[in-house]
Design an enzyme around this catalytic site. Structure first.
Site, PDB file in Angstrom:
ATOM      1  N   ASP A  44       0.859  -1.194   0.000  1.00  0.00           N
ATOM      2  CA  ASP A  44       0.000   0.000   0.000  1.00  0.00           C
ATOM      3  C   ASP A  44       0.891   1.239   0.000  1.00  0.00           C
ATOM      4  O   ASP A  44       2.011   1.210   0.507  1.00  0.00           O
ATOM      5  CB  ASP A  44      -0.933   0.033   1.218  1.00  0.00           C
ATOM      6  CG  ASP A  44      -2.242   0.779   0.933  1.00  0.00           C
ATOM      7  OD1 ASP A  44      -3.309   0.143   0.897  1.00  0.00           O
ATOM      8  OD2 ASP A  44      -2.181   2.017   0.705  1.00  0.00           O
ATOM      9  N   ASP A  65       4.138   2.468  -4.310  1.00  0.00           N
ATOM     10  CA  ASP A  65       3.257   3.230  -5.192  1.00  0.00           C
ATOM     11  C   ASP A  65       3.129   2.378  -6.446  1.00  0.00           C
ATOM     12  O   ASP A  65       4.111   2.168  -7.164  1.00  0.00           O
ATOM     13  CB  ASP A  65       3.889   4.599  -5.509  1.00  0.00           C
ATOM     14  CG  ASP A  65       3.033   5.409  -6.468  1.00  0.00           C
ATOM     15  OD1 ASP A  65       2.100   4.828  -7.076  1.00  0.00           O
ATOM     16  OD2 ASP A  65       3.297   6.611  -6.631  1.00  0.00           O
ATOM     17  N   VAL A  66       1.945   1.880  -6.693  1.00  0.00           N
ATOM     18  CA  VAL A  66       1.766   0.900  -7.779  1.00  0.00           C
ATOM     19  C   VAL A  66       1.983   1.492  -9.183  1.00  0.00           C
ATOM     20  O   VAL A  66       1.983   0.761 -10.161  1.00  0.00           O
ATOM     21  CB  VAL A  66       0.383   0.211  -7.715  1.00  0.00           C
ATOM     22  CG1 VAL A  66       0.307  -0.761  -6.546  1.00  0.00           C
ATOM     23  CG2 VAL A  66      -0.758   1.219  -7.679  1.00  0.00           C
ATOM     24  N   ASN A  92      -5.124  -4.886  -6.893  1.00  0.00           N
ATOM     25  CA  ASN A  92      -6.412  -4.348  -6.464  1.00  0.00           C
ATOM     26  C   ASN A  92      -6.413  -2.846  -6.203  1.00  0.00           C
ATOM     27  O   ASN A  92      -7.469  -2.213  -6.227  1.00  0.00           O
ATOM     28  CB  ASN A  92      -6.810  -5.127  -5.186  1.00  0.00           C
ATOM     29  CG  ASN A  92      -7.878  -4.447  -4.389  1.00  0.00           C
ATOM     30  OD1 ASN A  92      -9.041  -4.470  -4.787  1.00  0.00           O
ATOM     31  ND2 ASN A  92      -7.504  -3.811  -3.291  1.00  0.00           N
ATOM     32  N   TYR A 160     -12.103   6.409 -14.943  1.00  0.00           N
ATOM     33  CA  TYR A 160     -12.259   5.210 -14.103  1.00  0.00           C
ATOM     34  C   TYR A 160     -12.865   4.074 -14.932  1.00  0.00           C
ATOM     35  O   TYR A 160     -12.349   2.956 -14.962  1.00  0.00           O
ATOM     36  CB  TYR A 160     -13.156   5.532 -12.908  1.00  0.00           C
ATOM     37  CG  TYR A 160     -13.353   4.383 -11.947  1.00  0.00           C
ATOM     38  CD1 TYR A 160     -12.479   4.190 -10.883  1.00  0.00           C
ATOM     39  CD2 TYR A 160     -14.405   3.484 -12.099  1.00  0.00           C
ATOM     40  CE1 TYR A 160     -12.651   3.131  -9.992  1.00  0.00           C
ATOM     41  CE2 TYR A 160     -14.583   2.422 -11.223  1.00  0.00           C
ATOM     42  CZ  TYR A 160     -13.707   2.251 -10.171  1.00  0.00           C
ATOM     43  OH  TYR A 160     -13.879   1.191  -9.300  1.00  0.00           O
ATOM     44  N   THR A 195     -18.702   0.817   1.578  1.00  0.00           N
ATOM     45  CA  THR A 195     -17.485   1.338   2.214  1.00  0.00           C
ATOM     46  C   THR A 195     -17.840   2.576   3.037  1.00  0.00           C
ATOM     47  O   THR A 195     -18.884   3.193   2.815  1.00  0.00           O
ATOM     48  CB  THR A 195     -16.451   1.736   1.144  1.00  0.00           C
ATOM     49  OG1 THR A 195     -17.078   2.658   0.258  1.00  0.00           O
ATOM     50  CG2 THR A 195     -15.964   0.536   0.365  1.00  0.00           C
TER      51      THR A 195
HETATM   52  N1  LIG Z   1     -15.694   0.107  -3.429  1.00  0.00           N
HETATM   53  C1  LIG Z   1     -16.424  -0.200  -4.490  1.00  0.00           C
HETATM   54  O1  LIG Z   1     -17.643   0.022  -4.513  1.00  0.00           O
HETATM   55  C2  LIG Z   1     -15.754  -0.819  -5.687  1.00  0.00           C
HETATM   56  C3  LIG Z   1     -16.541  -1.382  -6.707  1.00  0.00           C
HETATM   57  C4  LIG Z   1     -15.913  -1.953  -7.805  1.00  0.00           C
HETATM   58  C5  LIG Z   1     -14.530  -1.962  -7.879  1.00  0.00           C
HETATM   59  N2  LIG Z   1     -13.790  -1.392  -6.898  1.00  0.00           N
HETATM   60  C6  LIG Z   1     -12.338  -1.419  -7.017  1.00  0.00           C
HETATM   61  O2  LIG Z   1     -11.807  -2.201  -5.953  1.00  0.00           O
HETATM   62  C7  LIG Z   1     -10.503  -1.745  -5.637  1.00  0.00           C
HETATM   63  C8  LIG Z   1     -10.423  -1.436  -4.160  1.00  0.00           C
HETATM   64  O3  LIG Z   1     -11.413  -0.485  -3.837  1.00  0.00           O
HETATM   65  P1  LIG Z   1     -11.785  -0.084  -2.339  1.00  0.00           P
HETATM   66  O4  LIG Z   1     -13.172   0.431  -2.357  1.00  0.00           O
HETATM   67  O5  LIG Z   1     -11.440  -1.191  -1.421  1.00  0.00           O
HETATM   68  O6  LIG Z   1     -10.805   1.181  -2.152  1.00  0.00           O
HETATM   69  P2  LIG Z   1     -10.167   1.851  -0.860  1.00  0.00           P
HETATM   70  O7  LIG Z   1     -10.005   3.294  -1.190  1.00  0.00           O
HETATM   71  O8  LIG Z   1     -10.906   1.478   0.386  1.00  0.00           O
HETATM   72  O9  LIG Z   1      -8.709   1.186  -0.804  1.00  0.00           O
HETATM   73  C9  LIG Z   1      -7.770   1.375  -1.805  1.00  0.00           C
HETATM   74  C10 LIG Z   1      -6.373   1.202  -1.225  1.00  0.00           C
HETATM   75  O10 LIG Z   1      -5.444   1.417  -2.296  1.00  0.00           O
HETATM   76  C11 LIG Z   1      -4.389   2.226  -1.819  1.00  0.00           C
HETATM   77  N3  LIG Z   1      -3.776   2.964  -2.935  1.00  0.00           N
HETATM   78  C12 LIG Z   1      -4.297   4.024  -3.608  1.00  0.00           C
HETATM   79  N4  LIG Z   1      -3.415   4.465  -4.514  1.00  0.00           N
HETATM   80  C13 LIG Z   1      -2.323   3.663  -4.421  1.00  0.00           C
HETATM   81  C14 LIG Z   1      -1.069   3.639  -5.083  1.00  0.00           C
HETATM   82  N5  LIG Z   1      -0.751   4.518  -6.042  1.00  0.00           N
HETATM   83  N6  LIG Z   1      -0.173   2.681  -4.734  1.00  0.00           N
HETATM   84  C15 LIG Z   1      -0.470   1.794  -3.762  1.00  0.00           C
HETATM   85  N7  LIG Z   1      -1.628   1.773  -3.093  1.00  0.00           N
HETATM   86  C16 LIG Z   1      -2.544   2.709  -3.415  1.00  0.00           C
HETATM   87  C17 LIG Z   1      -5.026   3.146  -0.796  1.00  0.00           C
HETATM   88  O11 LIG Z   1      -4.055   3.674   0.101  1.00  0.00           O
HETATM   89  C18 LIG Z   1      -6.039   2.230  -0.130  1.00  0.00           C
HETATM   90  O12 LIG Z   1      -5.496   1.565   0.998  1.00  0.00           O
HETATM   91  C19 LIG Z   1     -10.245  -0.540  -6.538  1.00  0.00           C
HETATM   92  O13 LIG Z   1      -9.513  -0.958  -7.678  1.00  0.00           O
HETATM   93  C20 LIG Z   1     -11.636  -0.099  -6.925  1.00  0.00           C
HETATM   94  O14 LIG Z   1     -11.655   0.596  -8.133  1.00  0.00           O
HETATM   95  C21 LIG Z   1     -14.360  -0.837  -5.791  1.00  0.00           C
END
Ligand SMILES: NC(=O)c1ccc[n+]([C@@H]2O[C@H](COP(=O)([O-])OP(=O)(O)OC[C@H]3O[C@@H](n4cnc5c(N)ncnc54)[C@H](O)[C@@H]3O)[C@@H](O)[C@H]2O)c1
Length: 261
Positions: A44, A65-66, A92, A160, A195
């Site tokens: 992360d 940083d991904v 993810n 997105y 969330t």
């Molecule tokens: N939450 C939803 O409703 C939903 C629905 C469909 C898909 N998604 C996808 O699921 C995945 C996770 O979503 P979530 O809701 O758990 O998000 P979240 O914001 O709760 O968690 C995302 C995590 O990624 C980390 N992150 C962000 N940028 C980063 C970077 N450059 N390098 C490393 N880490 C980084 C953040 O610090 C955070 O801990 C995402 O790809 C999102 O697009 C989410």
């Protein structure tokens, strides 16, 4: 051992790398994969959240940083050096910032940032994970796309949506290319997840919540645990014939025309 016990310990001895493990779906998945016996490497950008996740699941934290190729290489190297294999990559991490909106409003900088974090990152993570998996002759890659990769929304987040479409197509192609080397690649397409951010947004604007909920046959958003359960399945040998799939975990949204009252 009962069937239940066997099912719950499907990942003993496997090493799983999870990006975005500090929050939401990534955190729920770190907990689930660890509970099934995997060594979990929590990647992360957020040091505090990532460290806390790793501590909780008895895993290893790597700040990453991904969008940075060297940091991504390092993430998978640490996983291999620490545990001796890279069996599961859950790519993810993703963002959906407010400046990514309708195409009419979204500037090039906002567009590029989202493409970098959501799509280029998945390319980098797959590129870094594959050499380990090819040497082992085994691996499961799960890339987080979204239901918006296959459905249009009038409430657009244009970059997105396009980034998730890219994740879907890339995952399919990789799944086909490496299938005979024992590596499966699937795209996970979650529906909207309950969330804290979503809860806060919809508490302020119930009409906005209702406009979305009406499309979901089950009548609610997903819990992060329900998405994590699907990842655990895709990570395990229970899904040994699931490959190059658009794996929807969306409560039926994408199948619905008229939902129950
Ligand atoms: N939450 C939803 O409703 C939903 C629905 C469909 C898909 N998604 C996808 O699921 C995945 C996770 O979503 P979530 O809701 O758990 O998000 P979240 O914001 O709760 O968690 C995302 C995590 O990624 C980390 N992150 C962000 N940028 C980063 C970077 N450059 N390098 C490393 N880490 C980084 C953040 O610090 C955070 O801990 C995402 O790809 C999102 O697009 C989410």
């Amino acid at each position: 051992m009962s069937t239940e016990e066997i099912i719950c310990r499907r990942l003993v001895g496997r090493t799983a790398v999870i990006t975005g493990a500090g929050s939401g779906i990534g955190l729920a998945t770190a907990r689930r994969l660890a509970s099934e016996g995997a060594h979990v490497v929590c990647g992360d950008i957020d040091e505090e959240a990532g460290k806390a996740a790793a501590e909780e699941v008895g895993g290893t934290f790597v700040q990453v940083d991904v969008t940075d190729p060297e940091e991504v290489e390092n993430l998978f190297r640490v996983a291999f050096d620490t545990y001796g294999s890279v069996d599961i990559a859950f790519n993810n991490a993703g963002i959906s910032p407010p400046d990514d909106d309708s195409i009419l409003e979204t500037g090039l900088e906002a567009w590029k940032r989202v493409q970098d974090v959501n799509l280029t990152s998945v390319y980098l993570c797959c590129k870094a994970a594959l050499p380990y998996m090819r040497r082992q002759g085994r691996g499961s890659i799960i890339n987080t796309a979204s239901f918006v990769a296959i459905m249009g929304a009038a409430t657009s987040q244009i970059s997105y949506t396009a980034s998730k479409g890219g994740v879907l197509a890339m995952s399919r192609e990789l799944g086909v290319q490496f299938a005979r080397e024992g590596i499966r690649v699937n795209a996970l397409c979650p529906g909207p997840v309950n969330t804290p951010l979503l809860r806060e947004l919809f508490a302020k604007d119930p009409e906005r919540a209702a406009r979305r909920l009406v499309h979901i046959p089950v009548g609610r958003f997903a819990e992060a645990d329900e998405i994590a359960a699907a990842v655990a399945f895709l990570a395990s040998d229970d899904s040994s014939f699931v490959n190059a799939a658009d794996f929807l975990v969306d409560g039926g949204i994408s199948g619905a025309y008229v939902t129950p009252l």
